[in-house]
Design a protein around this motif. Structure first.
Motif: not given
Length: 285
Positions: A31, A63, A93
């Motif tokens: 991510i 995402y 993330g």
């Protein structure tokens, strides 16, 4: 022999948990790596493509690309549906949520590490996707919390559980129209502003108006599509709002269905212009 057997049993028991930890760490790394490769991409209201992003469009796109996780489209929905965690326990993330409009979640960013975040920024000396410090003088004081959509209990991730007592459904809102919040203050001076950032057709804008005139007031807000021939200009919305001194009001979102130039004019009840704002609506990138 007994110790060897015990060792094997422990390995059998622990290995699945180690795999989950490794997979989750890899997911978080993917991510962050994906997010940072888009640094420099321009900001566009309502956009969520590699060519341009708004803040929640950026987080959602990253995402999907990096982790195959579908997020809600708006900052408010991310705040309502994501799993609430303390900043001290946030991991790379996870999603940082900010109140930049005075009263509700209106900006999101991705945590890189304990000192940095990456996000799509619409205002300031620089705009677009950038890396900022968590101690940024503007965003730092406006952080209201962290939301996680990554489960450490499974390598297969989906939407995390909603915060306790949240009235919002746990699943992301389907076909949610991207709505960007634009806030501005009414003062005793006239403010004329042409926004350098365009909006994407099919998206929406929501104005948050703050009264800084020093006294209560009633204001007229006119929103229309401009034309080279003024007679052909088309009124989209006209609102009359009462705002107490120092308070803010949210105007219902306006969906931008056509490309072109748009203008917002805000006047006092005595017809004195206080705000004029112009921006362009363009096709999707």
């Amino acid at each position: 022999m007994r110790y060897r057997t015990l060792h094997i049993i422990l390995l059998i028991f622990i290995t699945p948990f180690l795999a989950i930890a490794i997979d989750t760490a890899s997911l978080r790394k993917a991510i962050v790596t994906t997010a940072t490769k888009y640094v420099g991409v321009p900001y566009m209201y309502g956009a969520s493509s590699p060519a341009a992003f708004d803040c929640s469009g950026f987080v959602g796109y990253v995402y999907r690309e990096a982790a195959a996780i579908t997020l809600p489209r708006s900052s408010r929905q991310i705040w309502a549906i994501g799993l609430a965690i303390p900043l001290a326990k946030a991991q790379p993330g996870d999603i940082l949520v900010f109140d930049t409009s005075g009263g509700f979640p209106s900006h999101v960013a991705l945590l890189i590490d304990k000192n940095q975040m990456v996000h799509a920024v619409s205002q300031g000396p620089k705009t677009g996707v950038m890396i900022s410090s968590l101690n940024d003088s503007y965003f730092g004081p406006r952080l209201i919390g962290v939301r996680s959509f990554i489960s450490d209990n499974s390598a297969q991730n989906s939407v995390a559980q909603k915060p306790e007592n949240s009235p919002v459904a746990q699943e992301p809102v389907k076909n949610e129209i991207p709505v960007d919040t634009i806030s501005f203050a009414i003062t005793n001076e006239v403010v004329i502003y042409t926004d350098k950032i365009p909006a994407q057709v099919g998206s929406g804008v929501q104005f948050v108006v703050r009264n800084e005139t020093g006294k209560d007031g009633i204001f007229e807000i006119l929103f229309y599509k401009m034309d080279l021939d003024p007679a052909k200009s088309k009124t989209i919305r006209q609102d009359r709002v009462s705002i107490k001194a120092g308070a803010s009001v949210e105007i219902d979102p306006i969906i931008l269905t056509e490309t072109g130039q748009y203008k917002l004019i805000l006047k006092t009840s005595s017809n004195l212009k206080r705000v004029e704002r112009v921006w362009k609506v363009v096709g999707a990138k």
